[in-house]
Design an enzyme around this catalytic site. Sequence first.
Site, PDB file in Angstrom:
ATOM      1  N   ASN A   1       0.820  -1.225   0.000  1.00 22.26           N
ATOM      2  CA  ASN A   1       0.000   0.000   0.000  1.00 22.26           C
ATOM      3  C   ASN A   1       0.851   1.272   0.000  1.00 22.26           C
ATOM      4  O   ASN A   1       0.316   2.370   0.121  1.00 22.26           O
ATOM      5  CB  ASN A   1      -0.978   0.008   1.188  1.00 22.26           C
ATOM      6  CG  ASN A   1      -0.260   0.156   2.527  1.00 22.26           C
ATOM      7  OD1 ASN A   1       0.969   0.158   2.583  1.00 22.26           O
ATOM      8  ND2 ASN A   1      -1.024   0.277   3.586  1.00 22.26           N
TER       9      ASN A   1
ATOM     10  N   THR B   1       4.841   2.838   3.859  1.00 28.50           N
ATOM     11  CA  THR B   1       6.250   3.154   4.148  1.00 28.50           C
ATOM     12  C   THR B   1       7.152   2.751   2.982  1.00 28.50           C
ATOM     13  O   THR B   1       8.276   3.228   2.862  1.00 28.50           O
ATOM     14  CB  THR B   1       6.755   2.442   5.428  1.00 28.50           C
ATOM     15  OG1 THR B   1       6.513   1.041   5.277  1.00 28.50           O
ATOM     16  CG2 THR B   1       6.051   2.943   6.666  1.00 28.50           C
ATOM     17  N   GLY B   2       6.659   1.875   2.125  1.00 25.13           N
ATOM     18  CA  GLY B   2       7.436   1.443   0.956  1.00 25.13           C
ATOM     19  C   GLY B   2       7.468   2.530  -0.115  1.00 25.13           C
ATOM     20  O   GLY B   2       6.712   3.498  -0.042  1.00 25.13           O
TER      21      GLY B   2
ATOM     22  N   SER C   1       9.669 -11.561  14.134  1.00 22.04           N
ATOM     23  CA  SER C   1      10.613 -10.615  14.725  1.00 22.04           C
ATOM     24  C   SER C   1      11.153 -11.109  16.057  1.00 22.04           C
ATOM     25  O   SER C   1      10.477 -11.848  16.782  1.00 22.04           O
ATOM     26  CB  SER C   1       9.876  -9.292  14.949  1.00 22.04           C
ATOM     27  OG  SER C   1      10.624  -8.450  15.777  1.00 22.04           O
TER      28      SER C   1
ATOM     29  N   ALA D   1       4.459  -7.476   4.545  1.00 20.28           N
ATOM     30  CA  ALA D   1       3.701  -6.244   4.803  1.00 20.28           C
ATOM     31  C   ALA D   1       3.287  -6.219   6.263  1.00 20.28           C
ATOM     32  O   ALA D   1       2.725  -7.189   6.779  1.00 20.28           O
ATOM     33  CB  ALA D   1       2.461  -6.185   3.914  1.00 20.28           C
TER      34      ALA D   1
ATOM     35  N   TYR E   1       3.203  -4.692  19.301  1.00 18.40           N
ATOM     36  CA  TYR E   1       3.846  -5.141  18.050  1.00 18.40           C
ATOM     37  C   TYR E   1       4.349  -6.584  18.200  1.00 18.40           C
ATOM     38  O   TYR E   1       4.092  -7.430  17.340  1.00 18.40           O
ATOM     39  CB  TYR E   1       5.007  -4.197  17.687  1.00 18.40           C
ATOM     40  CG  TYR E   1       5.892  -4.706  16.571  1.00 18.40           C
ATOM     41  CD1 TYR E   1       5.427  -4.792  15.260  1.00 18.40           C
ATOM     42  CD2 TYR E   1       7.211  -5.115  16.821  1.00 18.40           C
ATOM     43  CE1 TYR E   1       6.240  -5.269  14.238  1.00 18.40           C
ATOM     44  CE2 TYR E   1       8.023  -5.586  15.805  1.00 18.40           C
ATOM     45  CZ  TYR E   1       7.540  -5.663  14.504  1.00 18.40           C
ATOM     46  OH  TYR E   1       8.346  -6.139  13.499  1.00 18.40           O
TER      47      TYR E   1
ATOM     48  N   ASP F   1      -3.942  -2.581  -0.162  1.00 19.26           N
ATOM     49  CA  ASP F   1      -3.777  -2.741   1.280  1.00 19.26           C
ATOM     50  C   ASP F   1      -4.233  -4.160   1.651  1.00 19.26           C
ATOM     51  O   ASP F   1      -5.310  -4.594   1.214  1.00 19.26           O
ATOM     52  CB  ASP F   1      -4.655  -1.693   1.988  1.00 19.26           C
ATOM     53  CG  ASP F   1      -4.308  -1.559   3.453  1.00 19.26           C
ATOM     54  OD1 ASP F   1      -3.973  -0.461   3.876  1.00 19.26           O
ATOM     55  OD2 ASP F   1      -4.376  -2.587   4.180  1.00 19.26           O
ATOM     56  N   ILE F   2      -3.448  -4.857   2.468  1.00 20.34           N
ATOM     57  CA  ILE F   2      -3.811  -6.253   2.793  1.00 20.34           C
ATOM     58  C   ILE F   2      -5.071  -6.345   3.650  1.00 20.34           C
ATOM     59  O   ILE F   2      -5.644  -7.424   3.805  1.00 20.34           O
ATOM     60  CB  ILE F   2      -2.659  -7.034   3.483  1.00 20.34           C
ATOM     61  CG1 ILE F   2      -2.147  -6.286   4.727  1.00 20.34           C
ATOM     62  CG2 ILE F   2      -1.539  -7.340   2.500  1.00 20.34           C
ATOM     63  CD1 ILE F   2      -1.263  -7.138   5.621  1.00 20.34           C
TER      64      ILE F   2
ATOM     65  N   ARG G   1      22.903  -5.090  20.408  1.00 18.28           N
ATOM     66  CA  ARG G   1      21.916  -5.611  19.471  1.00 18.28           C
ATOM     67  C   ARG G   1      22.637  -6.508  18.466  1.00 18.28           C
ATOM     68  O   ARG G   1      23.853  -6.479  18.338  1.00 18.28           O
ATOM     69  CB  ARG G   1      21.225  -4.467  18.701  1.00 18.28           C
ATOM     70  CG  ARG G   1      20.381  -3.532  19.567  1.00 18.28           C
ATOM     71  CD  ARG G   1      19.117  -4.217  20.082  1.00 18.28           C
ATOM     72  NE  ARG G   1      18.303  -3.337  20.910  1.00 18.28           N
ATOM     73  CZ  ARG G   1      18.423  -3.190  22.229  1.00 18.28           C
ATOM     74  NH1 ARG G   1      19.347  -3.860  22.889  1.00 18.28           N
ATOM     75  NH2 ARG G   1      17.620  -2.388  22.900  1.00 18.28           N
TER      76      ARG G   1
END
Length: 312
Positions: free
Chosen positions: A33, A36-37, A121, A78, A145, A54-55, A212
């Site tokens: 969508n 941010t891409g 993640s 996405a 998240y 958009d998904i 990290r």
Amino acid sequence: MGKVLVTGGAGFIGSHVVDQLVEQGKEVIIVDNLSTGKLEYVNQSELVSFYEVDITEKEKLEDVFFTQQGITDIIHLAAQSKVGPSVENPIMDATINIDGTIHVLEFARQYGIKTFIYASSAAVYGPVDTLPIKEEEKLQPLSPYGVSKLAAEEYIKAYGRLYGFDVFALRFANVYGPRQSIATEAGVITIFIDQLLAGKQVVVYGDGEQTRDFVYVEDVAQAVLRCLLSEGNVNEMVFNVSTNTETSIASLLQILCNGVGVSYTPQFEEERPGDIKVSYLANDKLKSTLGWKPTVSLEQGLEKTIEWSKRR
Ligand SMILES: NC(=O)c1ccc[n+]([C@@H]2O[C@H](COP(=O)([O-])OP(=O)(O)OC[C@H]3O[C@@H](n4cnc5c(N)ncnc54)[C@H](O)[C@@H]3O)[C@@H](O)[C@H]2O)c1
């Protein structure tokens, strides 16, 4: 193998995945969508078809599956991929990351796909006692998240069991490299580089000794391709995608200062609440199962990222 659908294929990681798929001669369908891409990151090969969809928009997503008959594999990247906004607006986060994932899964089922690869993640782990973090570690995410990424992982595994497609859940560490947006928390490297190139004072939260696991984006894309091209019926696989190495923020900044050619004079500010002190992820499972290993050292990866930032 048929067509590969990449959701989020105009994003940071997704665009590198698409580039590598094209190099392999794969026909790629991108659904993104562009929240941010960026279109400029989308590979221009005639093997690639792009849909600005958009998904969470079920009908439009179905149109893609219907028009593009023959999708056999899905790489689902996405997402709403930031911790902060997920805390401020957990419903928005869940709508994209959980509901959106279920929409994709429903069409995966209806159109009989074979393999489903998911970008999970390290955020699914939360605080741990033992490092490096292994895949069998207990899962106690600290943010909405982390919860939405974990919930999506579980939905995907359940669909894999119910409908018999191969499932890979890849838990990415801190991915960095060209095309990463400074708007993401994970984009600390891009943020530092931009500040250093602009001659600004770099701010480090805490004492800089927090660690990290930074993994270069092309190595991450390689891991995704290894899963896609793996032989045999794997059913359900969860892998960390990481370097198994911890790097402190202070030493990261030191390398960046050397790379940009400026002196190391950070300003240290109070630690942000909720920041995890140390974190790195074991990668033996992915190495031994699929023969993947990271090939780009931190120094090499940072040099490439600095070069890209200078050209922007
Ligand atoms: N970058 C990291 O360090 C990291 C670490 C762990 C996991 N991940 C995961 O990897 C994936 C890709 O992350 P990234 O860093 O490339 O972020 P990104 O924001 O660059 O990529 C996400 C892409 O998805 C698209 N998108 C967002 N919401 C959408 C929606 N509702 N419908 C269609 N497209 C949508 C965006 O436009 C973007 O192109 C995400 O699932 C993220 O959670 C990233």
